[in-house]
Design an enzyme around this catalytic site. Structure first.
Site, PDB file in Angstrom:
ATOM      1  N   ASN A   1      15.746  36.145 -67.887  1.00 54.62           N
ATOM      2  CA  ASN A   1      14.654  35.466 -68.560  1.00 54.62           C
ATOM      3  C   ASN A   1      13.223  36.431 -68.208  1.00 54.62           C
ATOM      4  O   ASN A   1      12.861  36.888 -67.364  1.00 54.62           O
ATOM      5  CB  ASN A   1      14.638  34.109 -68.003  1.00 54.62           C
TER       6      ASN A   1
ATOM      7  N   GLY B   1       7.728  33.782 -69.024  1.00 56.19           N
ATOM      8  CA  GLY B   1       6.532  33.810 -68.893  1.00 56.19           C
ATOM      9  C   GLY B   1       5.460  32.665 -68.781  1.00 56.19           C
ATOM     10  O   GLY B   1       4.604  32.491 -69.329  1.00 56.19           O
ATOM     11  N   PHE B   2       5.948  31.709 -67.812  1.00 58.39           N
ATOM     12  CA  PHE B   2       5.339  30.390 -67.519  1.00 58.39           C
ATOM     13  C   PHE B   2       5.006  29.676 -68.874  1.00 58.39           C
ATOM     14  O   PHE B   2       3.816  29.072 -69.118  1.00 58.39           O
ATOM     15  CB  PHE B   2       3.903  30.782 -66.943  1.00 58.39           C
TER      16      PHE B   2
ATOM     17  N   ASN C   1       4.116  29.811 -56.187  1.00 52.29           N
ATOM     18  CA  ASN C   1       4.906  30.792 -57.036  1.00 52.29           C
ATOM     19  C   ASN C   1       3.914  32.015 -57.153  1.00 52.29           C
ATOM     20  O   ASN C   1       3.410  32.005 -58.208  1.00 52.29           O
ATOM     21  CB  ASN C   1       5.571  30.184 -57.845  1.00 52.29           C
TER      22      ASN C   1
ATOM     23  N   SER D   1       6.919  35.440 -59.766  1.00 55.24           N
ATOM     24  CA  SER D   1       7.705  35.408 -61.150  1.00 55.24           C
ATOM     25  C   SER D   1       7.415  36.828 -61.734  1.00 55.24           C
ATOM     26  O   SER D   1       6.180  37.288 -61.502  1.00 55.24           O
ATOM     27  CB  SER D   1       6.954  34.534 -62.181  1.00 55.24           C
TER      28      SER D   1
ATOM     29  N   ASN E   1       7.244  37.867 -64.669  1.00 55.19           N
ATOM     30  CA  ASN E   1       6.981  37.824 -66.074  1.00 55.19           C
ATOM     31  C   ASN E   1       5.660  37.419 -66.455  1.00 55.19           C
ATOM     32  O   ASN E   1       5.348  37.410 -67.382  1.00 55.19           O
ATOM     33  CB  ASN E   1       7.926  36.613 -66.816  1.00 55.19           C
ATOM     34  N   THR E   2       4.647  37.424 -65.376  1.00 58.00           N
ATOM     35  CA  THR E   2       3.375  37.268 -65.432  1.00 58.00           C
ATOM     36  C   THR E   2       2.675  38.578 -64.752  1.00 58.00           C
ATOM     37  O   THR E   2       2.879  38.668 -63.555  1.00 58.00           O
ATOM     38  CB  THR E   2       2.615  36.243 -64.919  1.00 58.00           C
TER      39      THR E   2
ATOM     40  N   LYS F   1       6.882  30.709 -52.460  1.00 58.93           N
ATOM     41  CA  LYS F   1       8.201  31.366 -53.094  1.00 58.93           C
ATOM     42  C   LYS F   1       7.837  32.724 -53.299  1.00 58.93           C
ATOM     43  O   LYS F   1       7.041  33.346 -54.073  1.00 58.93           O
ATOM     44  CB  LYS F   1       8.396  30.691 -54.500  1.00 58.93           C
TER      45      LYS F   1
ATOM     46  N   ASN G   1      12.839  34.561 -55.906  1.00 59.23           N
ATOM     47  CA  ASN G   1      12.658  34.207 -57.141  1.00 59.23           C
ATOM     48  C   ASN G   1      13.899  35.302 -57.821  1.00 59.23           C
ATOM     49  O   ASN G   1      14.713  35.854 -56.997  1.00 59.23           O
ATOM     50  CB  ASN G   1      11.083  34.685 -57.806  1.00 59.23           C
TER      51      ASN G   1
ATOM     52  N   SER H   1      20.760  28.848 -62.159  1.00 57.66           N
ATOM     53  CA  SER H   1      21.545  29.832 -63.129  1.00 57.66           C
ATOM     54  C   SER H   1      23.098  28.974 -62.924  1.00 57.66           C
ATOM     55  O   SER H   1      23.681  28.901 -63.924  1.00 57.66           O
ATOM     56  CB  SER H   1      21.914  31.110 -62.807  1.00 57.66           C
TER      57      SER H   1
HETATM   58  C1  LIG Z   1      15.272  30.433 -67.308  1.00 58.19           C
HETATM   59  C2  LIG Z   1      14.660  30.455 -65.630  1.00 58.19           C
HETATM   60  C3  LIG Z   1      13.533  30.116 -65.728  1.00 58.19           C
HETATM   61  C4  LIG Z   1      12.884  30.204 -64.349  1.00 58.19           C
HETATM   62  N1  LIG Z   1      11.618  29.740 -64.079  1.00 58.19           N
HETATM   63  C5  LIG Z   1      10.857  29.792 -63.141  1.00 58.19           C
HETATM   64  C6  LIG Z   1       9.289  29.355 -62.704  1.00 58.19           C
HETATM   65  O1  LIG Z   1       9.053  28.727 -63.804  1.00 58.19           O
HETATM   66  N2  LIG Z   1       9.213  29.190 -61.608  1.00 58.19           N
HETATM   67  C7  LIG Z   1       9.825  29.619 -60.414  1.00 58.19           C
HETATM   68  O2  LIG Z   1       9.355  29.728 -59.419  1.00 58.19           O
HETATM   69  N3  LIG Z   1      10.882  30.179 -60.585  1.00 58.19           N
HETATM   70  C8  LIG Z   1      11.495  29.993 -61.825  1.00 58.19           C
HETATM   71  N4  LIG Z   1      13.081  30.612 -62.165  1.00 58.19           N
HETATM   72  C9  LIG Z   1      13.680  31.139 -60.818  1.00 58.19           C
HETATM   73  C10 LIG Z   1      14.620  30.302 -60.091  1.00 58.19           C
HETATM   74  O3  LIG Z   1      13.869  28.941 -59.692  1.00 58.19           O
HETATM   75  C11 LIG Z   1      15.424  30.758 -59.122  1.00 58.19           C
HETATM   76  O4  LIG Z   1      14.397  31.146 -58.023  1.00 58.19           O
HETATM   77  C12 LIG Z   1      16.149  31.755 -59.618  1.00 58.19           C
HETATM   78  O5  LIG Z   1      16.900  31.766 -60.768  1.00 58.19           O
HETATM   79  C13 LIG Z   1      17.375  32.325 -58.694  1.00 58.19           C
HETATM   80  O6  LIG Z   1      18.145  31.088 -58.775  1.00 58.19           O
HETATM   81  P1  LIG Z   1      19.732  31.205 -59.195  1.00 58.19           P
HETATM   82  O7  LIG Z   1      20.530  32.524 -59.126  1.00 58.19           O
HETATM   83  O8  LIG Z   1      20.196  30.027 -58.755  1.00 58.19           O
HETATM   84  O9  LIG Z   1      19.215  30.968 -60.630  1.00 58.19           O
HETATM   85  C14 LIG Z   1      13.500  30.597 -63.251  1.00 58.19           C
HETATM   86  C15 LIG Z   1      14.877  30.990 -63.545  1.00 58.19           C
HETATM   87  C16 LIG Z   1      15.488  30.826 -64.745  1.00 58.19           C
HETATM   88  C17 LIG Z   1      16.850  31.280 -64.830  1.00 58.19           C
END
Ligand SMILES: Cc1cc2nc3c(=O)[nH]c(=O)nc-3n(C[C@H](O)[C@H](O)[C@H](O)COP(=O)(O)O)c2cc1C
Length: 341
Positions: free
Chosen positions: A106, A109-110, A165, A168, A170-171, A204, A233, A305
């Protein structure tokens, strides 16, 4: 069972549309929240969790369904990331299902409706169960530290914990806040904005850190008495992947992140000597994965995921499996098993 029917329909849709449908569907599912007093109950940062399995940030970016998630058996849910002002996020497409790899990329981008809308929604809750609020900064902010301080002030009264956080991918530039000098300044601002009586602050971090970064972050987190570190993350690395979307830019999550996130958790465990609670996240899809993470030093775990691939029944499946693994290995509590590998 229901998800086995729903999944092909959801997977035929654009992933973002499927996500919105999943949120709507979740609201309609019967709720049966986990209760305190069970064998997996555990206390971290002064909060008592009915079980250690949480929903990670990003699924419920707007704080729309924390109670529906708790109703599926998660021990806690994390809303966000939420930024002070609403923002659209990156252009679409920005969310990719890598089904052959059981992964997601993904670069959202917040995207979110901003603090005021989320605060209105979250303050209308009955406030049962543990709901963390994950806070971020606006992409075009001139002062990102001020964004985090503002988010802390607005969200502290509504949150069981705050998750800062800074990881990320994406920022642009956000991850630089993990650097030692920047991190101290950021946490000082957040802790001051929270005040003495506020909820615990979790940080995080990214999985893409050098050993010296891990040392510095662990030292600062201990020094600032943070409630926990969330490790981790998504990654910007690309281990070998089979899907044709493997080279999409953004953060990779799911199965291919598992080993990296586990290795980083072990690094943080070592660097903190077990004195700092850790929340393990990244590629957890089964009770065995969760148990391995707990034995490696995680007091709690989170996932996102795997729910895309397995549906909301995953929380209860992992919880039941953890109970069996705890009995098998003769531990009396989750706390006893943390870091016991
Ligand atoms: C589509 C998507 C959006 C995410 N958005 C955020 C977010 O806004 N803030 C954040 O701290 N982590 C975000 N994450 C990261 C997840 O919280 C997690 O740290 C990461 O996906 C690893 O865990 P997983 O393998 O179980 O997905 C996002 C992950 C995905 C897949």
């Amino acid at each position: 069972m229901l998800y086995r029917i729903a999944r092909p329909v959801l997977f035929a849709l654009d992933p973002e549309r499927a996500h919105h449908l999943a949120i709507a569907g979740l609201k309609a599912l019967p709720a049966d929240p986990a209760r305190l007093g069970g064998p997996l109950e555990t206390t971290v940062a002064g909060l008592t969790f009915p079980n250690p399995v949480g929903m990670a940030a990003g699924f419920d970016k707007e704080g729309e369904v924390p109670d529906a998630l708790l109703g599926q058996g998660f021990g806690f849910a994390e809303a966000g990331s939420i930024t002070p002002r609403p923002q659209a996020g990156n252009p679409r497409p920005r969310l990719f299902r890598l089904a052959e790899d059981r992964a997601v990329i993904n670069r959202m981008g917040f995207n979110n409706g901003g603090a005021a809308a989320a605060a209105a929604r979250l303050s209308a809750r009955a406030r049962h169960g543990i709901v963390g609020i994950n806070i971020g900064a606006n992409k075009d902010s001139a002062d990102r530290v001020a964004d985090y301080a503002q988010m802390t002030q607005v969200m502290a009264p509504l949150a069981s914990y705050l998750a800062v956080n800074i990881s990320s991918p994406n920022t642009p530039g956000l991850r630089a806040l993990q650097d030692e000098g920047a991190l101290i300044g950021l946490l000082d601002a957040v802790l001051e904005a929270r005040g003495e009586a506020g909820p615990p602050v979790f940080l995080k971090v990214a999985p893409d850190l050098e050993p010296s970064d891990v040392e510095a972050i662990a030292r600062i987190a201990l020094d600032k008495q943070l409630g926990a570190l969330i490790v981790s993350n998504t990654t910007i690395f690309r281990p070998p992947l089979r899907s044709h979307q493997a080279n999409e830019s953004g953060g990779l999550s799911g199965a291919p992140l598992r080993e990296l996130a586990l290795a980083r958790l072990r690094d943080f465990r070592k660097a903190s000597g077990g004195a700092l609670p850790l929340i393990g996240v990244g590629g957890i899809a089964s009770a065995e994965d969760a148990w391995e993470r707990i034995r490696a030093g995680a007091s709690l775990v989170q996932l996102y995921s795997a729910m895309v691939y397995e549906g909301p029944g995953i929380a209860r499946r992992i919880v039941r499996g953890l109970e069996a693994l705890m009995r098998r290995d003769r531990f009396g509590s989750i706390a006893e098993a943390v870091g016991s590998e």
